[in-house]
Scaffold this motif. Sequence first.
Motif, short mmCIF file in Angstrom:
data_model
loop_
_atom_site.label_atom_id
_atom_site.label_comp_id
_atom_site.label_asym_id
_atom_site.label_seq_id
_atom_site.Cartn_x
_atom_site.Cartn_y
_atom_site.Cartn_z
N ALA A 64 0.83 -1.21 0.00
CA ALA A 64 0.00 0.00 0.00
C ALA A 64 0.86 1.26 0.00
CB ALA A 64 -0.93 -0.01 1.21
N VAL A 65 1.97 1.22 0.74
CA VAL A 65 2.85 2.39 0.79
C VAL A 65 3.52 2.63 -0.56
CG1 VAL A 65 4.97 3.28 1.84
CG2 VAL A 65 3.25 2.20 3.27
N GLY A 66 3.91 1.55 -1.24
CA GLY A 66 4.66 1.72 -2.48
C GLY A 66 3.82 1.69 -3.74
N SER A 67 2.51 1.55 -3.63
CA SER A 67 1.69 1.41 -4.83
C SER A 67 1.31 2.74 -5.47
CB SER A 67 0.40 0.63 -4.50
OG SER A 67 -0.35 1.32 -3.51
N GLY A 68 1.50 3.84 -4.75
CA GLY A 68 1.17 5.14 -5.31
C GLY A 68 -0.31 5.28 -5.59
N GLU A 69 -0.64 5.73 -6.79
CA GLU A 69 -2.03 5.97 -7.17
C GLU A 69 -2.64 4.83 -7.97
OE1 GLU A 69 -3.79 8.48 -6.09
OE2 GLU A 69 -2.05 9.24 -4.99
N TYR A 70 -1.95 3.70 -8.06
CA TYR A 70 -2.48 2.57 -8.82
C TYR A 70 -3.58 1.88 -8.04
CZ TYR A 70 1.65 3.26 -11.73
OH TYR A 70 2.61 3.80 -12.55
N LEU A 71 -4.79 1.97 -8.55
CA LEU A 71 -5.96 1.46 -7.82
C LEU A 71 -5.90 -0.05 -7.66
CD1 LEU A 71 -8.69 2.00 -6.51
CD2 LEU A 71 -9.75 1.82 -8.77
#
Length: 270
Positions: A64-71
Amino acid sequence: MIHDGRLPMSLAFASLLLTFLVTRTITRLIRAGRGPFHNIGSGGVHIHHVVPGIVLALIGGFLAVGSGEYLVARSIAGVLLGIGAGLVLDEFGMIVHLSDVYWTEQGRISIEATVLATAAVGLAASGFVPFDATPDGHTLDDLVAWSIVLLLDVVMAAITFAKGKVGTGVIGVFIPIVNIVAGIRLARPGSPWARRYYRDKPRRLRRATARAARRDARWKPIRRRFEDTIAGRLVAAPAPMPVAPNPEPRARREVDGARHTWRRERAGSG
């Protein structure tokens, strides 16, 4: 239709709730000796499900921390985090007591922790997030009003927790009016607030004790039936392991006695 911004949180909520219910069902079947399920072990060590729960929660959190804005990535992270949290919270009592209290009274704290966590995540998924509306781009008056509301929410939540109303405090973080009402009312006896402020006020302490007794008499049987339905019936708490006496002092006394006898015999023969 779930808003895209709340989809990961909604998936985390559903995963947490479903994982907890499925896990409790399986553990009850294992306890009853029914179905194909059984405990998992390795080398004679029972692997509790809190272990994979921690691993999944860590993976979900870092994703979740590294996923950025990728839904899609955030949604997968929400599912992993929800599953991991459900497994961990189901054995929360064992973590607190560092003992296998899963089927005992001490283990019921797992039910309480799961209910509170599920309520908090559910409220967040529903849009009750008091810290979501940031004042960026608004006027100074908006910033001041937002800061005052935020400060009031934090202060009233702290007072509610200090008064021994943990569940109410968690709900009140998302619905501030709950903490305002709880913060005004009497504290539970034995809480930090009661120990600090009711110590020299016996009348207020008696009122708080009587109110808590009435509340427990009304709601405790209902809560107990709910917990029994979810977690199964209780068993007696495991007896503490007997502590073996330390043989070292006795052995030392025997050695000292033998040495003393040898010295006497040597002195007598001389």
